[in-house]
Design an enzyme around this catalytic site. Sequence first.
Site, short mmCIF file in Angstrom:
data_model
loop_
_atom_site.label_atom_id
_atom_site.label_comp_id
_atom_site.label_asym_id
_atom_site.label_seq_id
_atom_site.Cartn_x
_atom_site.Cartn_y
_atom_site.Cartn_z
N HIS A 269 0.62 -0.71 0.22
CA HIS A 269 -0.10 0.17 -0.43
C HIS A 269 0.60 1.43 0.41
CE1 HIS A 269 -4.12 2.43 0.64
NE2 HIS A 269 -2.59 3.10 1.65
N GLU A 270 1.66 1.33 0.94
CA GLU A 270 2.61 2.57 0.89
C GLU A 270 3.84 2.64 -0.06
OE1 GLU A 270 2.03 4.38 3.30
OE2 GLU A 270 0.87 3.90 4.79
N HIS B 117 2.13 4.33 -3.59
CA HIS B 117 2.10 6.02 -2.53
C HIS B 117 3.18 6.47 -3.53
CE1 HIS B 117 -1.83 5.70 -1.01
NE2 HIS B 117 -2.10 5.14 0.07
#
Length: 222
Positions: free
Chosen positions: A25-26, A29
């Site tokens: 997820h990170e 980003h």
Amino acid sequence: MDLFHFDWKTVPFRLIAFVIAFTLHEWAHAFVAWKLGDNTAKSEGRLTLNPIPHIDPFGLILILFGPFGWAKPVPINPLHFRGNKRLGIVYVSVAGPIINFILSIMFYIGYILVQYSGVLVGMNEKAVFAIEKTLEFSIIINAALFVFNLLPIPPLDGYKILRFLSPRSWDSKYYHYEVYGPWILLLLIFIPGVSSTIFGIPLAIVSTWIEQIAVNILSVFI
């Protein structure tokens, strides 16, 4: 599977699933921000699939004992984005939930293949339990993160998507709303009736989508 039900036997598998989900997820980003021209996350070592730079110790501890936790937010500087800065924030924000959705589908496909391929036959009972629980938690946790992060509540990704797709003249209204974000999240997490309505129903719908997509993908090859 109920994420709100704590069981010591499943802690390792819950932890593995969360670490994979948060890391990707990170990373998503950071990757999208980098592709848009912002090197802030990359320069701070966040454009990596190594989970360690993404882990927040307190957020990780909470994962062990409850249905929620968090990773370190990826730092971005929208001023470095090429093109429309507000759309850049939207692209970066949506990248995390999308990767969780894709991961949930992939783990669901893996779960089906493991169940029907016979690879578990003859394995030690503990090994079978570990594999099945890791896959199950990976499916539901990634699906849950997809739904949860798209809720339009500050500071979640869904809020950023909504805010920066809205007219710039609405920014002052959103600014005042941000103060209440953490309190709204606490209500969502700890009040069963609220969580089951705002979070549980969308999660059930998304889980159905994930199952259907995984089955449709497998039907092409099997």
